[in-house]
Design an enzyme around this catalytic site. Structure first.
Site, PDB file in Angstrom:
ATOM      1  CE  LYS A 122      -1.044  -0.424   4.967  1.00  0.00           C
ATOM      2  NZ  LYS A 122      -0.668  -1.844   5.129  1.00  0.00           N
ATOM      3  CB  THR A 123       3.982   2.302   1.689  1.00  0.00           C
ATOM      4  OG1 THR A 123       3.452   2.131   3.001  1.00  0.00           O
ATOM      5  CG2 THR A 123       4.887   3.522   1.679  1.00  0.00           C
ATOM      6  CD  GLU A 166       0.586   3.768   3.216  1.00  0.00           C
ATOM      7  OE1 GLU A 166       0.447   2.827   4.021  1.00  0.00           O
ATOM      8  OE2 GLU A 166       1.691   4.182   2.837  1.00  0.00           O
TER       9      GLU A 166
END
Length: 446
Positions: A122-123, A166
């Protein structure tokens, strides 16, 4: 309450990567920002340089004098212990106190919010998407869980019409968002200290998918309904194919629901990063961003700090990565093997949390057995107390390698110097990053 109406914003756990993105956001709109963290780091030093007042003792006497219940919002992370003096001071003195996830949800609620969720990826995915929006001059802000190398920051500021956030599954924080669009990169079990059962993790991701208002994008193979799928060389709505390596970088074509996109290039190594780039591309294309801008952004995105960062000196290759889950370790090691076939790989791994080490011990053992040799560091406890029987020595027994030892962080560089290797890979989410600079300095001198 409009959370933007306050004068002061006080953070307990100010050095956290997600917390510091909010600090930078409030600072950027002219607010007074201060806070506490238990540890001084490179990031807290940067925040102090940027004008954010941070101290490192849990002492109510160190709270700035101007902070009052009527003019201050207090923001904390769930990792803060319940007996924290400052947190309890604010709670008993009628301050407005909110979790980080609640504040992020409030900030993004009145924007076109894009949530990026997943146990892994996700980052990088949210950083790529934020970069695409910035390059395309879309009015947007991206709140990131890592330091994007292009901006040397964990926030990309360019307006507030769109937000990228995020969507963190820890403590079910992502359920506080109101996403118009969302990406789910993976739903592998993690944080079993919070969820208990592995199926509860997957159930929570289904709950997140249910709150997405407009459209969901998921990696091919994940079990979500009414979603666009993406994948590399797979029968997906967004399919990357004709993958080749040119000048050491991936180039590929993409079939989308609206046609063909050719010669997409990315600088990031690893099959998993093609997937991350493809997810960001899919959302950008859905939003109507031009192919030229998407290609320009992907070709110029240089990565996220501690996400497979490479360094070469004197014939040695050094890679540092944040991987702290078996799936992430597998992806990192696979990428090393693809890039450097036949090379001898030394891994230095710092397990993160006693519970995660216990819950995934067999998987960690299998992942680490793919290395040629291993230096296994002591477990980084973070918010936890030790668990009887769970140790790095116990984990080491599950690793099927001849060359393997347990080391303290303090002795790790000395142990690295004794080893024969072509590629050095440091991995973990604790404080293993403190040895990155010394390793680079030694390799440069060697």
């Amino acid at each position: 309450m409009n959370i933007l109406d306050k004068t002061y914003y006080y953070f307990i756990g100010a050095g956290g990567i997600g917390m510091s993105a909010l600090e930078r956001f409030f600072k950027s709109i002219g607010k007074e920002v201060a806070g506490y963290d238990k540890t001084q780091t490179e990031l807290t030093t940067e925040l102090i340089t940027e004008g954010i007042d941070i101290h490192f003792e849990d002492d109510i006497e160190l709270i700035p004098a101007g902070i009052k219940p009527e003019n201050t919002l207090v923001i904390y992370t769930p990792a803060v212990p319940k007996d924290h003096s400052e947190l309890n001071y604010f709670l008993v003195n009628d301050f407005k106190v909110m979790k980080r996830s609640e504040v992020l949800g409030e900030i993004t609620k009145h924007t076109y919010n894009i949530g990026v969720a997943g146990t892994h990826g996700k980052t990088t995915t949210s950083s790529i998407l934020g970069h695409i929006l910035k390059v395309a001059e879309v009015e947007s802000t991206a709140f990131l869980g890592g330091i994007a190398e292009n901006y040397d920051s964990n926030i990309i500021l360019n307006g507030s019409k769109y937000t990228v956030a995020e969507a963190d599954e820890f403590d079910r924080s992502f359920l506080r968002l109101s996403p118009k669009l969302a990406i789910i990169t993976s739903d592998d079990p993690d944080h079993l200290d919070i969820y208990g059962e592995r199926e509860e993790v997957k159930k929570s991701f289904q709950e997140f998918a249910a709150i997405v208002e407009e459209k969901l994008f998921v990696r091919k193979g994940l079990n979500f309904e009414n979603a666009f799928t993406y994948g590399v060389e797979e029968d997906a709505d967004y399919n990357a194919h004709n993958v080749r390596i040119i000048d050491g970088h991936y180039v590929f074509d993409v079939t989308t629901p609206h046609g063909e996109m050719q010669n997409i290039g990315i600088l990031l190594p690893g099959h998993h990063n093609m997937e991350n780039a493809l997810a960001a591309l899919a959302v950008a294309e859905y939003l109507g961003i031009s192919l030229d801008k998407i290609k320009e952004a992907l070709a110029s995105f240089v990565g996220v700090k501690r996400r497979f960062n490479r360094f070469e000196a004197n014939g040695k290759i050094y890679i540092d990565d944040y991987a702290h889950h078996p799936t992430e370790l597998n992806a990192a090691i696979r990428s090393v093997r693809e890039l450097y076939p036949g090379k001898k790989v030394l891994g230095v791994f710092q397990p993160h949390l006693f519970t995660r080490t216990r819950d995934f011990a067999d998987e960690f053992g299998a992942s680490l057995s793919q290395l040629d040799s291993l230096i296994l560091l002591d477990i980084y406890p973070a918010r936890e107390l030790p668990i009887e029987g769970v140790s790095s020595n116990w984990l080491l027994e599950k690793v099927e390698l001849q060359e393997k030892i347990v080391s303290s962080l303090e002795d790790s560089l000395a142990n690295i110097k004794k080893r024969d290797f072509d590629v050095l890979l440091t991995v973990g989410a604790g404080n293993i990053d403190t040895i990155v600079k010394p390793i680079k300095e030694w390799l440069s001198e060697a």
